[in-house]
Scaffold this motif. Structure first.
Motif, short mmCIF file in Angstrom:
data_model
loop_
_atom_site.label_atom_id
_atom_site.label_comp_id
_atom_site.label_asym_id
_atom_site.label_seq_id
_atom_site.Cartn_x
_atom_site.Cartn_y
_atom_site.Cartn_z
N ILE A 31 0.82 -1.21 0.00
CA ILE A 31 0.00 0.00 0.00
C ILE A 31 0.86 1.26 0.00
O ILE A 31 0.58 2.22 -0.72
CB ILE A 31 -0.95 0.01 1.22
CG1 ILE A 31 -1.99 -1.10 1.08
CG2 ILE A 31 -1.64 1.36 1.37
CD1 ILE A 31 -2.82 -1.32 2.33
N ILE A 32 1.93 1.27 0.79
CA ILE A 32 2.69 2.51 0.97
C ILE A 32 3.79 2.69 -0.07
O ILE A 32 4.32 3.80 -0.22
CB ILE A 32 3.29 2.59 2.39
CG1 ILE A 32 4.31 1.46 2.63
CG2 ILE A 32 2.18 2.58 3.44
CD1 ILE A 32 4.97 1.51 4.00
N GLY A 33 4.17 1.64 -0.77
CA GLY A 33 5.18 1.77 -1.80
C GLY A 33 6.59 1.60 -1.26
O GLY A 33 6.84 1.64 -0.05
N PRO A 34 7.58 1.44 -2.17
CA PRO A 34 8.93 1.07 -1.75
C PRO A 34 9.65 2.12 -0.92
O PRO A 34 10.40 1.77 -0.01
CB PRO A 34 9.65 0.81 -3.08
CG PRO A 34 8.81 1.48 -4.13
CD PRO A 34 7.41 1.43 -3.63
N GLN A 35 9.48 3.41 -1.23
CA GLN A 35 10.21 4.43 -0.47
C GLN A 35 9.76 4.46 0.99
O GLN A 35 10.60 4.47 1.91
CB GLN A 35 10.02 5.80 -1.11
CG GLN A 35 10.77 5.99 -2.42
CD GLN A 35 10.69 7.41 -2.92
OE1 GLN A 35 9.66 8.07 -2.79
NE2 GLN A 35 11.78 7.89 -3.50
N ARG A 36 8.46 4.48 1.21
CA ARG A 36 7.97 4.48 2.58
C ARG A 36 8.27 3.16 3.27
O ARG A 36 8.55 3.13 4.49
CB ARG A 36 6.47 4.78 2.61
CG ARG A 36 6.16 6.26 2.39
CD ARG A 36 4.68 6.52 2.17
NE ARG A 36 3.84 6.18 3.31
CZ ARG A 36 2.52 6.35 3.33
NH1 ARG A 36 1.90 6.84 2.25
NH2 ARG A 36 1.81 6.02 4.40
N ALA A 37 8.24 2.05 2.53
CA ALA A 37 8.56 0.76 3.13
C ALA A 37 10.01 0.72 3.62
O ALA A 37 10.30 0.17 4.69
CB ALA A 37 8.32 -0.36 2.12
N THR A 38 10.91 1.32 2.85
CA THR A 38 12.31 1.37 3.27
C THR A 38 12.47 2.22 4.53
O THR A 38 13.18 1.84 5.47
CB THR A 38 13.18 1.95 2.14
OG1 THR A 38 13.11 1.08 1.01
CG2 THR A 38 14.63 2.10 2.59
N ARG A 39 11.80 3.35 4.56
CA ARG A 39 11.89 4.21 5.75
C ARG A 39 11.29 3.51 6.97
O ARG A 39 11.80 3.64 8.09
CB ARG A 39 11.18 5.54 5.49
CG ARG A 39 11.15 6.47 6.68
CD ARG A 39 12.55 6.86 7.15
NE ARG A 39 12.52 7.53 8.45
CZ ARG A 39 13.24 7.17 9.50
NH1 ARG A 39 14.06 6.11 9.43
NH2 ARG A 39 13.17 7.84 10.63
N LEU A 40 10.22 2.76 6.77
CA LEU A 40 9.61 2.01 7.86
C LEU A 40 10.60 1.02 8.44
O LEU A 40 10.76 0.92 9.67
CB LEU A 40 8.36 1.29 7.35
CG LEU A 40 7.68 0.32 8.31
CD1 LEU A 40 7.18 1.03 9.55
CD2 LEU A 40 6.52 -0.40 7.60
N ARG A 41 11.27 0.26 7.60
CA ARG A 41 12.25 -0.72 8.07
C ARG A 41 13.40 -0.02 8.80
O ARG A 41 13.86 -0.48 9.84
CB ARG A 41 12.77 -1.52 6.88
CG ARG A 41 13.88 -2.50 7.21
CD ARG A 41 13.43 -3.60 8.16
NE ARG A 41 12.48 -4.50 7.53
CZ ARG A 41 11.94 -5.53 8.16
NH1 ARG A 41 12.23 -5.75 9.44
NH2 ARG A 41 11.08 -6.33 7.54
N GLU A 42 13.86 1.10 8.27
CA GLU A 42 14.95 1.85 8.92
C GLU A 42 14.51 2.33 10.30
O GLU A 42 15.29 2.26 11.27
CB GLU A 42 15.37 3.03 8.05
CG GLU A 42 16.06 2.63 6.76
CD GLU A 42 16.29 3.80 5.83
OE1 GLU A 42 17.05 3.66 4.86
OE2 GLU A 42 15.68 4.88 6.06
N ALA A 43 13.28 2.83 10.38
CA ALA A 43 12.78 3.34 11.66
C ALA A 43 12.68 2.21 12.68
O ALA A 43 13.02 2.39 13.86
CB ALA A 43 11.42 3.99 11.47
N ALA A 44 12.21 1.04 12.26
CA ALA A 44 12.12 -0.10 13.17
C ALA A 44 13.50 -0.50 13.67
O ALA A 44 13.68 -0.81 14.86
CB ALA A 44 11.45 -1.27 12.47
N ASN A 45 14.49 -0.48 12.79
CA ASN A 45 15.86 -0.80 13.21
C ASN A 45 16.37 0.22 14.22
O ASN A 45 17.07 -0.13 15.19
CB ASN A 45 16.78 -0.85 12.00
CG ASN A 45 16.53 -2.06 11.12
OD1 ASN A 45 15.96 -3.06 11.58
ND2 ASN A 45 16.92 -1.98 9.86
N GLU A 46 16.03 1.48 14.02
CA GLU A 46 16.45 2.52 14.97
C GLU A 46 15.84 2.27 16.35
O GLU A 46 16.51 2.43 17.38
CB GLU A 46 16.04 3.89 14.45
CG GLU A 46 16.82 4.34 13.22
CD GLU A 46 16.18 5.53 12.52
OE1 GLU A 46 15.28 6.16 13.13
OE2 GLU A 46 16.57 5.84 11.38
#
Length: 473
Positions: A19-34
């Motif tokens: 739903i959110i697309g690749p750019q937001r998906a990448t930021r989501l994964r980065e935020a979870a890692n943080e």
């Protein structure tokens, strides 16, 4: 008494990424890692006062499984209390919305009773948490835990989902009660910037709107057959529709069993061809179900109104629902027979949250117009839920509703929530085809997709817990 809700671990990350697309998906994964690195082996706790009913519980039922998929250790705890505790917190909540409520005091005696009722939950939490943990406390029912937990965990953050657009003497009394208990909170998180009281504006404030879950039973796509079955289950099928709803429905959220019959008060089925007008909310004075009832029956010449709420006895932290439901029933009974025939009062069982959510989903999707005529509002997730379903939504220009609807673009705002005639006029115009419901619905869906999905919750939480921000405190 502290409880840990049982959660269904339904995979959601892949669906969200689509739903959110690749750019937001990448930021989501980065935020979870943080967040994972910030916790350093600890746990992210969310604490509220009810496991079901209301937007906070619904968000947490989505957020906790999502965190698990993202590799973040997160848990949810629910505080309990006695009748006195929930009477005080109801009074306090109404005060924060700017109203006097039952007129009772919020003084030292009430604060002492409130803290005493929270004490068992505080003791239980202290036994569960670790020095590395981060705790996010939700709303006024949990504020009394801040001081106890601050010395036990890495950080405590308090989140407020309610408020008033302009301060009143009642809201000032509410904050007099509440603010001293928040001194040890690292961050204060509000859903709407305008709801931050002046006395707290020198604190570390973050604004974080709630989100909807696009892939759970409340918001997932439904077939026409599933919608029709749910309408039949709730007594909202047109009078020509026959047959019984199947016991189990296949949905985008998996199979859902219909087993709890709603309580339906009506004088017969919806007439064939009548458009459906709906408000979904708690039976609460500030949601003004009674005002919607009057507006539609007095000022909208055609259409069937569904007022849909939870079983009024089922929400532990809201002790006034039965009173306001009874008020709606009394007003309904006082209508002329022809107008009474146009209204259904529907109370949904809270026994199975998934079944409850599915029925709300279907009713909203079947609606021609969705209303949220709140007198005051923290955020109003039912607005975003209906917008996600591409419905035309008419909401009061209060609280977070104004943050969701751009008037005349992706919905309509009611400038004065007490103006029942105007509400009736805009509903009538919408049903008569004087506005493009399809185009407004399309824009509404896009607005929710852009701003009110779960990835924003995770990315903002990561920024709140960022080491450089923590170091400046």
């Amino acid at each position: 008494m502290l409880t840990i809700p049982t959660l269904r671990s339904t995979p959601a990350l892949a669906s969200l990424n689509q739903i959110i697309g690749p750019q937001r998906a990448t930021r989501l994964r980065e935020a979870a890692n943080e967040i994972h690195h910030r916790l350093d082996g600890g746990t992210l706790w969310h604490v509220n006062s009810t496991p079901a009913g209301g937007g906070v519980a619904e968000m947490l039922r989505t957020l906790l499984p999502l965190y698990a998929e993202l590799g973040v250790e997160a848990r949810w705890a629910v505080v309990g209390g006695d009748e006195t505790f929930f009477a005080i917190t109801k009074r306090l909540g109404v005060a924060l919305y700017g109203s006097d409520g039952d007129g009772g005091p919020l003084g030292p005696n009430e604060r002492a009773a409130y803290l005493a009722a929270l004490s068992p939950s505080a003791e239980s939490l202290v036994q569960l948490v670790d020095r590395r943990d981060v705790v996010i406390l939700h709303d006024h029912q949990t504020a009394g835990l801040v001081a106890t937990l601050a010395d036990q965990v890495a950080s405590v953050h308090w989140r407020c989902h309610i408020g008033v657009d302009e301060p009143t003497p009642a809201s000032d009394r509410g904050w007099d009660f509440l603010a001293p208990m928040l001194n040890a909170a690292e961050t204060l998180i509000f859903s709407v910037e305008a709801h931050v009281p002046a006395r707290l504006r020198d604190r570390d404030i973050q604004v974080l709107p709630p989100f909807i879950s696009p892939f759970d039973a409340k918001n997932c796509d439904l077939t026409v057959e599933a919608i029709d079955a749910c309408l039949a289950h709730c007594g909202l099928s047109p009078e020509s529709a026959g047959g019984r709803a199947p016991a189990v429905l296949d949905t985008g959220a998996g199979p859902v069993r219909l087993r709890s019959a709603p309580s339906v008060l009506s004088d017969g089925p919806r007439r064939l061809g009548d458009p459906l007008i709906t408000q979904v909310s708690r039976w609460d004075r500030l949601k003004d179900m009674a005002g919607v009832l009057t507006a539609v029956t007095a000022h909208v010449p055609r259409g069937h109104l569904a007022l849909v709420g939870p079983d009024p006895a089922a929400i532990a932290d809201d002790v006034e629902q039965e009173f306001w439901y009874a008020d709606c029933v009394e007003r309904w009974r006082g209508l002329p027979a022809a107008q009474r025939r146009r209204v259904s009062l529907i109370s949904l069982s809270m026994t199975d949250p998934t079944e409850n959510a599915l029925l709300v989903n279907a009713i909203q999707r079947a609606s021609d117009v969705v209303v949220q005529k709140s007198l005051a509002e923290g955020f109003g997730l039912t607005v975003a839920e209906a917008m996600w379903k591409s419905r035309l939504v008419i909401g009061s220009a209060v609280g977070g509703i104004r943050a969701q609807i751009t008037d005349g673009v992706d919905g309509f705002l009611l400038p004065d929530p007490s103006d029942l005639r105007w509400l009736g006029q805009i509903i009538t115009a919408a049903l008569a085809g004087e506005v493009d419901r399809q185009e407004i619905g399309r824009r509404a869906h896009q607005r929710v997709r852009s701003d009110f999905l779960p990835d924003r919750e995770v990315t903002t939480t990561a920024s709140i817990l960022a080491p450089e921000r923590m170091a400046t405190r």
